[in-house]
Enzyme design. Structure first.
Site: not given
Length: 382
Positions: A42, A128, A174, A178, A206, A234
């Site tokens: 990442n 997540h 989010e 991801s 992210h 990340k």
């Protein structure tokens, strides 16, 4: 372990000077050593080996030591913590930022600050695991809407209001998922939350550094986002995490959050490296957009090669394979071709949707896409 013949042929095409040039774009996590091009991590902006981050971490290491030695409220605070919190708050347009040792820890703290046993949490189905654990720890009721489906979200909020008219509502999503590479329409989502009196927690882990205005995330400028969570592991190329919110919520976290109060502070060298990364992002506001443009070129070429178009528009490109073993075989084949990728399988993704998670980084060599397409078209791939 000896290097396979195919791997040796690949290495001979790179001169020593070229290898040195690629040092910030390679992975050290493969059985074959540091020569595989990294299409898995990442480290979107290729900052984890950047000289500025290394120098900042080293200077802080010599000044403050390896670890903080205590919690922020006892003996663990350092000037670099306060500076990073202040600079981040300014960059994100938020009143308060608090640092955490990990993203998992920050997400636990965020959910517990915004929800309790009297709250109904309405969450995207693909959030997540750390956020789900936070919901469980808060004691809140959990309802889940179809991934990035705003009609599904609104139906659930209407239903929750009819069941519990006075209940607290919290929506969690989010800004860049991801394993899917997809993003919600944050402005529309925030409008729906406002209409139903729901708080909104947006995990920007992210997205920061890549998406949104000058890489400041999809929640930037959207005041109806109640709290942002983000990580330094990340695009920032460091480690640790943070929450960003208004002053009142920040004070609540400071006074009541066990995840903040009762843990050793973020290691000062990591904070210094994150601060250096932030400075680089400020000085190079086009990095994220350039990476997004490049990722869309990759998507177009993969479609031309006969693959389903990877979802989303950011640097995460899920290449859908389907069957678990076939995905593992493809990962292995790409490794033998000099490309380090990750096969993502159940339970991380649903059964029958195993995929290669391809990730673009700022310093990937221009020829990487052609190498990938050649490897994917190889007759040995089954």
């Amino acid at each position: 372990m000896s290097t396979p013949p195919a791997r040796r042929r690949q290495l001979r095409t790179w001169s020593p000077a070229r290898k040195q040039e690629l040092v910030q774009a390679v992975s050290t996590d493969s059985d074959y050593g540091p020569e595989l091009l990294d299409l898995a991590s990442n480290d979107y902006l290729s900052l984890c080996r950047h000289p500025s981050l290394i120098a900042a971490a080293e200077a802080q290491l010599r000044c403050s030591g390896v670890g903080a030695g205590g919690s922020r409220l006892v003996s663990g605070s350092r000037p670099v913590h306060d500076q990073l919190e202040s600079e981040l708050a300014q960059w994100l347009g938020r009143e308060k930022v608090l640092l955490f040792p990990s993203g998992f820890q920050a997400n636990l703290a965020a959910v517990k600050a915004l929800a309790n046993r009297h709250t109904t949490v309405v969450a995207d189905r693909l959030i997540h695991h750390s956020l789900l654990v936070g919901v469980q720890a808060s004691g809140a009721r959990l309802r889940r809407f179809v991934h990035n489906d705003l009609e599904s979200l609104e139906r659930l909020l209407l239903h929750c209001r009819s069941e519990h008219p006075d209940a607290r509502l919290l929506v969690i999503t989010e800004s860049l998922f991801s394993m899917e590479g997809t993003s919600p329409r944050v402005h529309e989502l925030a409008t729906i939350c406002e209409r139903h009196g729901a708080s909104l927690l947006l995990d920007e882990a992210h997205a920061l550094g890549v998406l949104g205005e000058e890489g400041r995330g999809l929640g930037f400028g959207e005041r109806r986002v109640t709290m942002l969570s983000g990580t330094f592991g990340k695009a920032f190329g460091s480690g640790g995490a943070f929450l960003a919110c208004n002053g009142e919520l920040g004070e609540q976290l400071l006074q009541e959050s066990g995840a903040f109060r009762y843990t050793t502070a973020l290691a000062p060298p990591l904070a210094a490296a994150a601060l250096a990364a932030l400075e680089l992002m400020r000085n190079n506001p086009d990095w994220g957009q350039t990476l997004v443009q490049r990722s869309n070129t990759w998507r177009d070429r993969l479609v031309e090669a006969g693959w389903a178009r990877p979802t989303g528009s950011g640097p995460i490109l899920p290449l859908l394979v389907g069957e678990d073993q076939q995905c593992l075989n493809l990962q292995r084949h790409l490794e033998l071709s000099g490309l380090f990728t990750a096969a993502i399988r159940p339970p991380t993704v649903p059964e029958g949707s195993a995929r290669l998670r391809l990730v673009l980084h700022r310093l990937l060599p221009d020829e990487t896409l052609e190498s990938l397409l050649r490897a994917l078209s190889d007759d040995r791939v089954s």
